[in-house]
Design an enzyme around this catalytic site. Sequence first.
Site, PDB file in Angstrom:
ATOM      1  N   CYS A   1      -6.066   1.726   6.140  1.00  0.00           N
ATOM      2  CA  CYS A   1      -6.663   0.433   6.516  1.00  0.00           C
ATOM      3  C   CYS A   1      -5.994  -0.051   7.811  1.00  0.00           C
ATOM      4  O   CYS A   1      -5.042   0.561   8.287  1.00  0.00           O
ATOM      5  CB  CYS A   1      -6.445  -0.572   5.383  1.00  0.00           C
ATOM      6  SG  CYS A   1      -4.739  -1.177   5.269  1.00  0.00           S
TER       7      CYS A   1
ATOM      8  N   HIS B   1       0.853  -1.192   0.000  1.00  0.00           N
ATOM      9  CA  HIS B   1       0.000   0.000   0.000  1.00  0.00           C
ATOM     10  C   HIS B   1       0.891   1.244   0.000  1.00  0.00           C
ATOM     11  O   HIS B   1       2.055   1.186   0.421  1.00  0.00           O
ATOM     12  CB  HIS B   1      -0.899   0.002   1.235  1.00  0.00           C
ATOM     13  CG  HIS B   1      -2.057  -0.955   1.149  1.00  0.00           C
ATOM     14  ND1 HIS B   1      -3.146  -0.897   1.985  1.00  0.00           N
ATOM     15  CD2 HIS B   1      -2.296  -1.992   0.293  1.00  0.00           C
ATOM     16  CE1 HIS B   1      -4.005  -1.858   1.671  1.00  0.00           C
ATOM     17  NE2 HIS B   1      -3.514  -2.544   0.650  1.00  0.00           N
TER      18      HIS B   1
ATOM     19  N   GLU C   1       0.966   3.827   1.896  1.00  0.00           N
ATOM     20  CA  GLU C   1       1.495   4.220   3.212  1.00  0.00           C
ATOM     21  C   GLU C   1       2.679   3.345   3.619  1.00  0.00           C
ATOM     22  O   GLU C   1       3.677   3.836   4.160  1.00  0.00           O
ATOM     23  CB  GLU C   1       0.419   4.078   4.298  1.00  0.00           C
ATOM     24  CG  GLU C   1      -0.817   4.925   4.099  1.00  0.00           C
ATOM     25  CD  GLU C   1      -1.937   4.134   3.405  1.00  0.00           C
ATOM     26  OE1 GLU C   1      -1.662   3.483   2.365  1.00  0.00           O
ATOM     27  OE2 GLU C   1      -3.071   4.176   3.888  1.00  0.00           O
TER      28      GLU C   1
ATOM     29  N   CYS D   1      -2.142  -0.481   7.484  1.00  0.00           N
ATOM     30  CA  CYS D   1      -1.390   0.774   7.409  1.00  0.00           C
ATOM     31  C   CYS D   1      -1.484   1.575   8.713  1.00  0.00           C
ATOM     32  O   CYS D   1      -0.504   2.190   9.136  1.00  0.00           O
ATOM     33  CB  CYS D   1      -1.873   1.590   6.214  1.00  0.00           C
ATOM     34  SG  CYS D   1      -1.474   0.772   4.647  1.00  0.00           S
TER      35      CYS D   1
END
Lengths: 151, 151
Positions: free
Chosen positions: A85, A55, A57, A88
């Site tokens: 999420c 992801h 992040e 993260c």
Amino acid sequence: MTRWPLPEPMKLALEQAQEAARQGEVPIGAVVVHRGAVIAAAHNRPRALTDPTAHAEILAIRAAAARLGQERLEECDLWVTLEPCPMCAGAITHARIARVYYAAPDPKGGAVEHGARLFDQPTCLHRPEVYGGLGEAEAAALLRGFFRARR
Amino acid sequence: MTRWPLPEPMKLALEQAQEAARQGEVPIGAVVVHRGAVIAAAHNRPRALTDPTAHAEILAIRAAAARLGQERLEECDLWVTLEPCPMCAGAITHARIARVYYAAPDPKGGAVEHGARLFDQPTCLHRPEVYGGLGEAEAAALLRGFFRARR
């Protein structure tokens, strides 16, 4: 009406999200700022990297930690186009990120103001300051356009 | 009393945890099994890699996805010596891991049977089957020994 200009790190995060879309990845971008300077910028890349953890992040946090040569990013802020999420948000806590700025809320996948609300859990070891909504319209439009084109 | 032997993947995860301790990292190990074969084994390495996301589970999942050339690990099981934290539980969901076997519970940092209980959240997109307690005494002894030596 004059629209309040977006802060530079959120503009960069949105540019990263656009780049993700160009590469066929879900358009989410993230930027890490250390003492006022951008030290990492990344976008969602699970397909390109064949990595379910890739992801925006996570990639930005890993790049920032490598750049600073330290595991903890106590003086850093994370700017991201979508509410993080659970994975993260957990990484943000481990990295001791000081402030999180996110654009669009994510009622289905988010874990900050939705779902598990990780930073509000009594067991959460580090709670960043959290600011939402900056660039929300832009970030949400990118995501809507991406998913509409794929339906 | 004859003690029931530990399954091979949990033995390997415990060996990974011991290797972490030898390297000065918190002793946690993880193994990914695909159709009965071990395809990835890793231990906690945030210090060595200067990466706050470098938990055993994250490294094992990333290695397994790279090895299989696919983002999703639907036919894979994860064996880990400690109850996963929110970051790792989130990664398990993203990776669509089928079954999670963990040794010791983690009341402070865990997010499976403690804290955010991520797999029980109504917004959780994928819930693995979860089995706890196999090798709990061995995994907990490693962690206790590590932290005692540092106090």
